[in-house]
Design an enzyme around this catalytic site. Structure first.
Site, mmCIF file in Angstrom:
data_model
loop_
_atom_site.group_PDB
_atom_site.id
_atom_site.type_symbol
_atom_site.label_atom_id
_atom_site.label_comp_id
_atom_site.label_asym_id
_atom_site.label_seq_id
_atom_site.Cartn_x
_atom_site.Cartn_y
_atom_site.Cartn_z
ATOM 1 N N LEU A 281 0.865 -1.172 0.000
ATOM 2 C CA LEU A 281 0.000 0.000 0.000
ATOM 3 C C LEU A 281 0.903 1.224 0.000
ATOM 4 C CD1 LEU A 281 -2.917 -0.535 2.566
ATOM 5 C CD2 LEU A 281 -3.135 -0.064 0.130
ATOM 6 N N ASP A 282 0.646 2.171 -0.887
ATOM 7 C CA ASP A 282 1.439 3.396 -0.923
ATOM 8 C C ASP A 282 1.330 4.144 0.403
ATOM 9 O OD1 ASP A 282 2.205 2.933 -3.531
ATOM 10 O OD2 ASP A 282 0.597 4.155 -4.395
ATOM 11 N N PRO A 283 2.330 4.953 0.767
ATOM 12 C CA PRO A 283 2.216 5.780 1.973
ATOM 13 C C PRO A 283 0.954 6.649 1.977
ATOM 14 C CG PRO A 283 4.467 5.799 1.168
ATOM 15 C CD PRO A 283 3.658 5.078 0.133
ATOM 16 N N PHE A 284 0.529 7.068 0.771
ATOM 17 C CA PHE A 284 -0.650 7.894 0.596
ATOM 18 C C PHE A 284 -1.934 7.147 0.972
ATOM 19 C CE2 PHE A 284 -4.029 8.769 -2.576
ATOM 20 C CZ PHE A 284 -4.349 10.076 -2.247
ATOM 21 N N ALA A 285 -1.920 5.821 0.890
ATOM 22 C CA ALA A 285 -3.105 5.004 1.139
ATOM 23 C C ALA A 285 -3.113 4.466 2.564
ATOM 24 C CB ALA A 285 -3.162 3.852 0.145
#
Length: 302
Positions: free
Chosen positions: A42-46
């Site tokens: 999971l991206d840091p943004f998610a």
């Protein structure tokens, strides 16, 4: 504290702003676990559901990587982003639709099998480097179109005033929700970017059953261990096959066993020991067309 051999699966609700690997290493430290791995970045943004595997459970992590996923995606219509998400440079791009009917009409194009071009701001590799490294240098790399499946795409809410559209997405592995948001914006003619993303499902697991990293850290060690699911949780979609004492012995010693009574396929193997009836998970086995059962992926603790 010394590292310990510990097996199991933790359903983590990954917080915003940290990488999946950082979340994994924090949870690993909190459990003092020797071996750990995650089941899909999971991206840091998610934020949202990130099953973490420890010890023997890591042997079955690939099945989670290949599993379907579910997301709650917040899409901002009428604006575009240089990274297709909220971390890029944002610019106005058009007027968001005034009513939901126009959006619903466009969403029908994105259900089922669709083609996607992976975004430049992704971890896909080209000549040994991640695409996002090229993107940061202003270099555009040609990417191959990939086929993905959108199993469900439903509107949860829409605010025409702000252009904020919230979608429930269920999709196959390899789907880029940022690309989906951008493609929907292009189809609507107003542009769009992914303003927020929460993973809600992975295979048979739900975010409702996950725990946040801070909450996990506030527990004592026995309480943390109590939250771990058994390794077999990752393969419960496979049919079960019981082995008697003789076949259990053969499996655990690298031998095959005759099972002409079983149709070919991959199974969760359960065995017995010392003439008891207590079944225990051994790992995965496969019965071939010849009716022979062979081990596929066994627990080393067996």
């Amino acid at each position: 504290m010394a590292k310990r051999k510990i097996d199991g699966v933790l359903l983590l609700d990954k917080p915003f702003g940290i990488s999946s690997n950082n979340a994994l290493q924090k949870a690993r430290w909190l459990l003092s676990a020797e071996k750990a791995g995650h089941t899909g970045v999971l991206d840091p943004f998610a934020t949202g559901l990130l099953p973490l595997c420890f010890g023997e459970a890591t042997k079955f992590a690939q099945r989670m990587l290949d599993a379907d996923k579910g997301y709650r995606a917040t899409v901002r219509l009428g604006q575009v982003s240089s990274t297709l998400d909220g971390e890029g440079e944002i610019a106005d791009s058009g007027a968001a639709p005034a009513d939901l009917a126009a959006i619903e009409a466009v969403l029908t194009r994105f259900r089922g099998e669709i083609d996607q071009v992976p975004p430049m701001h992704s971890a896909l590799k080209f000549e040994g480097r991640a695409l996002y490294e090229y993107a940061r240098q202003g270099v555009e790399i040609e990417r191959a179109v990939r086929r993905v499946t959108i199993h469900a795409l439903d509107v949860l809410s829409y605010d025409a005033g702000s252009g904020v559209l919230v979608l429930d997405v269920r999709c196959s592995k390899g789907t880029y929700i940022r690309t989906l948001a951008d493609d929907i914006g292009r189809a609507l003619g107003c542009g769009a970017y992914l303003a927020g993303l929460v993973r809600t499902r992975t295979a048979g697991f739900s975010l409702d059953d996950a725990i946040g990293l801070d909450a996990f850290g506030q527990l004592d060690l026995p309480q943390r261990e109590a939250l771990l699911l058994p390794a077999e949780t990752l393969v419960l979609d496979l049919p079960e096959l019981r082995c008697d004492e003789a076949d259990t012995h053969r499996m655990l010693h690298g031998m095959s066993a005759r099972r002409p009574d079983v149709a070919p396929g991959t199974f969760r193997l359960y065995g017995t020991q010392q003439s008891t009836d207590n079944a225990r998970f051994l790992g995965l086995g496969e019965v071939g067309a010849d009716g022979v059962l062979r081990s596929k992926r066994l627990l080393s603790t067996a």
